[in-house]
Design an enzyme around this catalytic site. Structure first.
Site, mmCIF file in Angstrom:
data_model
loop_
_atom_site.group_PDB
_atom_site.id
_atom_site.type_symbol
_atom_site.label_atom_id
_atom_site.label_comp_id
_atom_site.label_asym_id
_atom_site.label_seq_id
_atom_site.Cartn_x
_atom_site.Cartn_y
_atom_site.Cartn_z
ATOM 1 N N LYS A 233 18.747 10.659 -0.505
ATOM 2 C CA LYS A 233 17.511 10.864 0.287
ATOM 3 C C LYS A 233 17.879 11.715 1.486
ATOM 4 C CE LYS A 233 13.169 9.335 0.097
ATOM 5 N NZ LYS A 233 12.454 8.977 -1.128
ATOM 6 N N GLY B 273 -5.989 1.920 -1.737
ATOM 7 C CA GLY B 273 -5.687 3.339 -1.564
ATOM 8 C C GLY B 273 -6.520 4.116 -2.564
ATOM 9 N N GLY C 225 -5.336 7.692 -3.396
ATOM 10 C CA GLY C 225 -4.603 8.954 -3.315
ATOM 11 C C GLY C 225 -3.925 9.223 -4.645
ATOM 12 N N ASN C 226 -2.865 10.020 -4.612
ATOM 13 C CA ASN C 226 -2.231 10.448 -5.862
ATOM 14 C C ASN C 226 -1.879 9.281 -6.785
ATOM 15 O OD1 ASN C 226 0.530 10.928 -7.341
ATOM 16 N ND2 ASN C 226 -0.469 12.899 -7.246
ATOM 17 N N ALA C 227 -1.146 8.306 -6.268
ATOM 18 C CA ALA C 227 -0.657 7.212 -7.119
ATOM 19 C C ALA C 227 -1.825 6.366 -7.648
ATOM 20 C CB ALA C 227 0.328 6.347 -6.335
HETATM 21 P P1 NAD Z 1 -1.496 9.808 -0.910
HETATM 22 O O1 NAD Z 1 -1.372 10.361 0.440
HETATM 23 O O2 NAD Z 1 -1.931 10.703 -2.034
HETATM 24 O O3 NAD Z 1 -2.503 8.567 -0.914
HETATM 25 C C1 NAD Z 1 -2.411 7.521 0.005
HETATM 26 C C2 NAD Z 1 -3.746 6.798 0.033
HETATM 27 O O4 NAD Z 1 -3.662 5.712 0.935
HETATM 28 C C3 NAD Z 1 -4.891 7.684 0.534
HETATM 29 O O5 NAD Z 1 -6.018 7.453 -0.232
HETATM 30 C C4 NAD Z 1 -5.110 7.179 1.948
HETATM 31 O O6 NAD Z 1 -6.428 7.372 2.376
HETATM 32 C C5 NAD Z 1 -4.802 5.713 1.748
HETATM 33 N N1 NAD Z 1 -4.620 5.022 3.026
HETATM 34 C C6 NAD Z 1 -4.060 5.486 4.150
HETATM 35 N N2 NAD Z 1 -4.164 4.563 5.132
HETATM 36 C C7 NAD Z 1 -4.794 3.510 4.577
HETATM 37 C C8 NAD Z 1 -5.201 2.242 5.075
HETATM 38 N N3 NAD Z 1 -4.967 1.891 6.334
HETATM 39 N N4 NAD Z 1 -5.809 1.389 4.224
HETATM 40 C C9 NAD Z 1 -6.048 1.732 2.928
HETATM 41 N N5 NAD Z 1 -5.687 2.920 2.422
HETATM 42 C C10 NAD Z 1 -5.077 3.782 3.238
HETATM 43 O O7 NAD Z 1 -0.096 9.138 -1.217
HETATM 44 P P2 NAD Z 1 0.534 8.734 -2.628
HETATM 45 O O8 NAD Z 1 1.431 9.822 -3.075
HETATM 46 O O9 NAD Z 1 -0.523 8.230 -3.534
HETATM 47 O O10 NAD Z 1 1.478 7.536 -2.159
HETATM 48 C C11 NAD Z 1 0.993 6.218 -1.994
HETATM 49 C C12 NAD Z 1 2.146 5.257 -2.119
HETATM 50 O O11 NAD Z 1 2.787 5.438 -3.371
HETATM 51 C C13 NAD Z 1 3.232 5.408 -1.061
HETATM 52 O O12 NAD Z 1 3.772 4.147 -0.775
HETATM 53 C C14 NAD Z 1 4.268 6.241 -1.764
HETATM 54 O O13 NAD Z 1 5.560 6.063 -1.216
HETATM 55 C C15 NAD Z 1 4.163 5.673 -3.152
HETATM 56 N N6 NAD Z 1 4.732 6.545 -4.168
HETATM 57 C C16 NAD Z 1 4.135 7.724 -4.489
HETATM 58 C C17 NAD Z 1 4.729 8.540 -5.445
HETATM 59 C C18 NAD Z 1 4.102 9.837 -5.847
HETATM 60 O O14 NAD Z 1 4.661 10.509 -6.727
HETATM 61 N N7 NAD Z 1 2.950 10.217 -5.318
HETATM 62 C C19 NAD Z 1 5.930 8.160 -6.052
HETATM 63 C C20 NAD Z 1 6.513 6.944 -5.705
HETATM 64 C C21 NAD Z 1 5.896 6.156 -4.755
#
Ligand code: NAD
Length: 427
Positions: free
Chosen positions: A114, A229, A231-233
Site C-alpha cells: 500500500k 451507501g 456508490g461504486n461497491a
Molecule cells: P464511492 O465513493 O463510490 O461510494 C461511497 C458511497 O458512500 C457514496 O454513495 C456516498 O454517498 C456514501 N456515503 C458517504 N458518506 C456517507 C454517510 N455518512 N452515510 C451513508 N453513506 C455515505 O466508494 P466505493 O468505491 O463504493 O467504496 C465504498 C467502500 O467500499 C469503501 O469502504 C471502500 O474502501 C470499499 N471498497 C471499494 C472497492 C472498489 O473497488 N470500489 C474495493 C474494495 C473496497
C-alpha cells in the site's frame, strides 16, 4: 483492517494477526513478528513545481508488507488523514498488511502493499497539471521498488486510471523505454486495463452473498436487501442482486438514508440521484436514520459505504440473516461476538470486497501474457476464486468454531505461513 478513531491502525492490524495465531496455535513470538511486520517501508520526498512557479515538497510512501506468495499488490492513495504524515505512515503499514491477507484468502498469488502521498488534491483544488507532476515524480521516486515481478500498485482514494497510466509511462521510460503494463493495474482499457474492473467489487460481493444464502438456506429470489451507501461497491452489488431476483429496499448516501418498502430498481435510483444529488426523496421512500436503515428487517445487509458503522448498539438491534461487507471495516470489533451470537452470517470485508483485487490480479495476468479476455471470461475467473475463498473460509469457521472474520484471517495467515516455510530464510 478496522480503523478506530484515535487508535494506531497498525496496532489493530497486528492484533488481528495475533488473534489468528492464537487460534492456529502459533506461539512462536518470532513467527508472529515476521507475519505482522512489513518487509519494507519506503518514504520519499517529492519536489514539484506548482502552477504559481513555487516549489512544494510532498511526502510519499510505499509499504511492502509480505511477498511470500507473490509480488506486493495494493493501492496508492492521495490523502491527508487527520493524524498527519506520521498517521499516514502507520495507516499504509496497516493497509499493506491487510492486502496480504486479502490476496491470500482468495488465493491470489500476490502479497500485500500500500502507498500514497500525503496530499488531498480535491480539498486543495490542485490543477490537473499539478497532480500529474506530483504523480510522475512519485513514480520516479518509487520506480526502483515497483515492477511487474516486484510490486504492482493500483488506484485507491482520490487516484484513478489516469494516474495509473502516468505511473506506467514513467516506469516504462525509466526502464529502457519499454511498454510494461504489468507494473500497475486499474488502468483504462486502452492502456491495458481489464474488462469488469468497474463492477468487480460489487459483483464479487454478490458471489459471496449467493454462497452465504445457500449456506443459510435463504432464497435470493424475493429476498429483501438493504444497501448502505450508493456508490461504486453498493450500486453494482445491488444491480447484480436484482438480477438474482432480490428486492432492494434501502440505500443511503452522505445526505441521508431511505427505505422503500415495496422495493426500488437500482437504475431508477441512479437516475433519481443524478437528478437530485441524493437517494433522499426517492418516490415512495421514507427517510430514516442510519441506524434505522442498518437495523431494518431484511435478508441481506450490505454495508457498502464507510468504516465503523455497526457498533455494539447497532448489532444488538440487527434483524438481517446475512451481512456482506462490501465496505472496508464497517463493523467494530465489539459488535462481532453479538452478531455471531445472533447467528447472522457475516462475510468479512477481506472476502466480500475482494472482487477488486481479483480483477486487478487478472489484469496483471493479461498484461503479462499479452492477451485480453472478454468480460465473461474475467467474471468467471473471479467467480471461481471468490466462491472457493468463501467455502475455504466456511470450512475453517466450522473446524475452529469461530466466526467468518476470524476464519478468513486463519485461512490467509495459514497460506502465508505455508509459503514462508517452503522458502525458509535466506540469506
Ligand atoms: P464511492 O465513493 O463510490 O461510494 C461511497 C458511497 O458512500 C457514496 O454513495 C456516498 O454517498 C456514501 N456515503 C458517504 N458518506 C456517507 C454517510 N455518512 N452515510 C451513508 N453513506 C455515505 O466508494 P466505493 O468505491 O463504493 O467504496 C465504498 C467502500 O467500499 C469503501 O469502504 C471502500 O474502501 C470499499 N471498497 C471499494 C472497492 C472498489 O473497488 N470500489 C474495493 C474494495 C473496497
Amino acid at each position: 483492517m478496522r480503523r478506530l478513531a484515535g487508535s494506531d491502525p497498525f496496532a489493530n492490524a497486528t492484533k488481528q494477526v495475533n488473534d489468528a495465531c492464537d487460534i492456529m496455535g502459533i506461539d512462536d513470538a518470532g513467527m508472529r513478528d515476521y507475519l505482522a511486520t512489513p518487509n519494507r517501508l519506503v518514504r520519499v520526498k517529492i519536489p514539484v513545481k506548482m502552477d504559481d512557479g513555487g516549489i512544494r515538497v510532498f511526502t510519499g510512501f510505499r509499504c511492502q508488507h509480505n511477498n511470500d506468495r507473490g509480488p506486493y499488490k495494493g493501492g496508492i492513495r492521495y490523502f491527508d488523514p487527520e493524524g498527519g504524515e506520521a498517521y499516514m505512515e502507520r495507516e499504509v503499514m496497516a493497509l499493506s498488511s491487510w492486502m496480504t491477507w486479502k490476496c491470500a484468502v482468495v488465493d491470489i498469488p500476490m502479497g500485500g502493499g500500500k502507498g500514497g502521498i500525503y496530499v488531498n488534491p480535491k480539498k486543495e483544488k490542485l490543477s490537473e497539471g499539478e497532480v500529474e507532476r506530483i504523480t510522475r515524480r512519485f513514480a520516479f521516486a518509487i520506480s526502483e521498488v515497483i515492477g511487474p515481478e516486484k510490486d504492482v500498485p493500483a488506484p485507491d482514494v482520490y487516484t484513478t486510471g489516469r494516474e495509473m497510466e502516468q505511473i506506467m509511462d514513467v516506469y516504462g521510460k525509466m526502464n529502457g523505454n519499454r511498454q510494461i503494463p504489468g507494473v500497475i493495474t486499474g488502468k483504462p482499457l486502452v492502456a491495458g486495463g481489464s474488462q469488469a474492473r468497474n463492477v468487480a467489487t460489487g459483483l464479487g460481493t454478490v458471489y459471496c452473498v449467493r454462497e452465504a444464502a445457500r449456506t443459510m438456506k435463504v432464497k435470493l429470489r424475493g429476498a429483501k436487501v438493504v444497501l448502505q451507501g450508493f456508490g461504486n461497491a453498493s450500486i453494482f452489488a445491488g444491480e447484480y442482486l436484482e438480477e438474482e431476483g432480490a428486492r432492494i429496499v434501502g440505500a443511503s448516501d452522505s445526505k441521508g438514508s431511505v427505505l422503500v418498502p415495496r422495493g426500488f430498481k437500482v437504475d431508477r435510483m441512479i437516475a433519481h440521484k443524478q437528478k437530485t444529488g441524493s437517494v433522499v426523496g426517492y418516490p415512495g421512500s421514507r427517510k430514516v436514520s442510519a441506524e434505522e436503515l442498518l437495523t431494518e428487517k431484511c435478508d441481506v445487509l450490505i454495508p457498502g459505504a464507510l468504516e465503523n458503522q455497526i457498533t455494539a448498539g447497532v448489532a444488538e438491534k440487527l434483524r438481517c440473516r446475512i451481512i456482506a461487507e462490501a465496505a472496508n471495516g464497517p463493523t467494530l470489533p465489539e459488535a462481532d461476538p453479538i452478531i455471531h451470537g445472533k447467528k447472522i452470517l457475516v462475510v468479512p470485508d477481506i472476502l466480500a470486497n475482494s472482487g477488486g483485487v481479483c480483477v486487478s490480479y487478472l489484469e496483471w495476468v493479461q498484461n503479462n501474457i499479452g492477451y485480453y479476455w472478454t468480460f465473461k471470461e474475467v467474471a468467471e475467473k473471479m467467480e471461481a476464486k471468490i466462491t472457493k475463498g468463501f467455502h475455504d473460509t466456511l470450512a475453517i469457521s466450522k473446524k475452529h468454531k469461530v466466526d467468518m472474520r476470524r476464519a478468513a484471517m486463519v485461512l490467509a495467515v495459514g497460506r502465508v505461513v505455508d509459503a514462508f516455510k517452503h522458502k525458509g530464510i535466506w540469506p
